[in-house]
Design an enzyme around this catalytic site. Structure first.
Site, PDB file in Angstrom:
ATOM      1  N   ASP A   1     116.829  53.759  51.303  1.00  0.00           N
ATOM      2  CA  ASP A   1     117.644  52.645  51.183  1.00  0.00           C
ATOM      3  C   ASP A   1     118.658  53.149  50.148  1.00  0.00           C
ATOM      4  OD1 ASP A   1     118.583  50.097  50.220  1.00  0.00           O
ATOM      5  OD2 ASP A   1     117.163  50.208  48.646  1.00  0.00           O
TER       6      ASP A   1
ATOM      7  N   ASP B   1     124.671  47.090  51.148  1.00  0.00           N
ATOM      8  CA  ASP B   1     123.324  47.132  51.094  1.00  0.00           C
ATOM      9  C   ASP B   1     122.769  47.300  52.604  1.00  0.00           C
ATOM     10  OD1 ASP B   1     120.708  46.675  50.368  1.00  0.00           O
ATOM     11  OD2 ASP B   1     120.993  44.618  50.241  1.00  0.00           O
TER      12      ASP B   1
END
Length: 493
Positions: free
Chosen positions: A320, A102
């Site tokens: 992201d 992540d």
């Protein structure tokens, strides 16, 4: 014996000893990235949006302007869903933990053995493991008086529990999911590349979270993992911890394959390619914020006020890798949709499918849809082909239906660039020089990864094949772990 020969001999002896010791402990070398869902599994586009929405509530929770909640528009869409996760080894003796990679968060945390509401099984078909501090001989607790706790508290990522004096954390998200626990220090095991022909199993102490409570979506068994592997910009992230101790360079890279069976390469190190263009990161931000200046369709700038992309407490542009689609602020979304519609008005039939702008086409989208570019500071442009902003959504009356994968971030000021535009590109997150770079690339191929900050040594990553036989010539350099390569290609969401 010459100094160079002595250095090589010492390096080989040291590496052999280290490899033997770690092998005796049962430590594997390569961290394997796995796909969470089969390539042929189809889900509703609304499910993907809902997942992105929940994720955005998490990655944007540090904004002082408030928690961002994205509007979801549901529709059925045969879209492939995947999660990126890798297997890490922690503690002594080491135990395996499947953790999601992540770039939108900072902390590595895994479920603790004392967790009473953590999932006991996973719909992903993988066993769930729990970290037991009492079972590791190398674990150390982090107290409130430790300097590391004080530094974490300054980033709003920690809190102190008075009775136990433990440095802990508690995250509450807008989607009502979250986690709480305490920090520990223990050994992380990984594969280290010391030269173009020398790879050994290595380890380093790191601070990570031991979660004693999960709630909301994180507590559900459907997509349960052992934890999250944060690669954000703050000092508590693993990349920051390792680089601060000169174990790895302060840079990591990925190349995500967008077709076929998916896959890719993830490396703690800098992937090298002469075509990579760089743009500066916005300083003093918790996420990978960029200076987006304009958007072009078919070579024409869209009529967008550039101030809508300016980074402030409640707006900006974020890259992201954990977000699937792309979310544009309304002031950019409307001109984009209008420009696409104008470009294909005579060659594709417009259709609204459950609230999404879609098109029916009878030929290749590459022949009728226009190229798009996102233009960033420093003259860096990200060029997008039609398949980088369209999602194939099945067939209607024999025609292929393609829906725009750029959605409106309703009433919010944050543009988020997800995997739809990140795939089939090298991406380099250079924290040392505060920049982010990319280049189009076939991610099924191997890549060159720099072994040194000066880039005078590199290895060929992908299958760990060697492209050069030279050694690093100083014994001091061999004491540092310069690159960690996570292989066995992981997939696009």
């Amino acid at each position: 014996m010459t100094a160079v020969a002595l250095a090589i001999a010492l390096a080989i002896a040291a590496a052999t000893f280290l490899s033997t010791v770690l092998a005796a402990a049962g430590i594997q070398g390569v961290l394997t990235l796995q796909r969470a869902f089969p390539i042929d599994e189809k889900v509703e586009l609304g499910v993907i949006k809902a997942r992105d929405r929940a994720r955005h509530a998490r990655i944007l929770q540090t904004f002082s302007g408030g928690i961002v909640d994205f509007q979801v528009v549901g529709t059925f869409d045969p879209y492939v869903v995947g999660l990126y996760f890798t297997k890490v080894r922690l503690g002594t003796p080491p135990r395996d933990f499947n953790v999601q990679i992540d770039t939108g968060s900072d902390i590595l945390w895994v479920a603790c053995s004392s967790c009473t509401d953590c999932p006991q099984s996973s719909g992903l078909g993988i066993p769930l493991n729990f970290f037991d501090p009492a079972a590791s001989s190398t674990v150390s607790s982090i107290s409130c008086s430790d300097n590391i706790c004080a530094s974490i508290v300054q980033t709003a990522a920690a809190e102190c529990f008075g009775e136990s004096n433990q440095c802990g954390y508690s995250f509450q998200y807008a989607d009502q999911s979250g986690t709480a626990g305490f920090y520990v220090s223990d050994i992380l095991y990984f594969d280290s590349i010391l030269s173009t022909s020398l790879v050994v199993n290595s380890s380093a102490p790191i601070v990570f979270g031991c979660s004693t409570s999960l709630f909301g979506d994180l507590a559900k068994s459907t997509k349960a993992l052992d934890g999250i592997f944060g690669f954000g910009r703050q000092d508590v992230s693993v990349i920051s911890q390792l680089s601060s101790h000169k174990i790895t360079p302060k840079v990591f890279s990925h190349c995500l394959k967008g077709d076929g069976n998916g896959g890719g390469i993830f490396a703690l190190g800098e992937i090298l390619d002469p075509r990579i263009v760089y743009t500066p990161l916005v300083p003093s931000q918790p996420h990978y914020n960029l200076y987006l200046q304009s958007i072009s369709v078919n070579g024409e700038l869209l009529p967008i006020d550039p101030t809508v992309f300016t980074t402030s407490v409640n707006q900006g542009t974020i890259v992201d890798s954990g977000t699937t689609l792309v979310y544009l602020v309304e002031a950019a979304y409307e001109p984009f949709i209008a420009a696409i519609a104008a470009a294909v008005s005579t060659s594709a039939s417009s259709i609204i499918s459950n609230g999404n702008q879609c098109y029916l086409v009878s030929t290749s989208v590459a022949e009728i849809f226009p190229p798009v570019s996102f233009n960033f500071a420093g003259g860096a442009s990200m060029f997008l082909k039609p398949i980088d902003y369209l999602v194939h959504s099945g067939f209607v009356d024999g025609a292929s239906m393609w829906c725009v994968g750029f959605l409106k971030a309703s009433n919010q000021g944050t543009t988020i660039l997800g995997d739809l535009v990140l795939k089939d590109k090298i991406f380099v997150y250079d924290l040392a020089q505060q920049r982010l770079g990319w280049a189009d690339y076939d991610c099924s191929l191997s890549v060159n990864v720099s072994l040194t900050p000066s880039k005078d040594e590199f290895m060929n990553a992908g299958q760990l094949s060697v492209s050069s036989s030279s050694f690093i010539s100083t014994s001091a350099a061999l004491l540092y772990i310069l690159v960690v390569v996570l292989v066995n290609h992981f997939s696009i969401l």
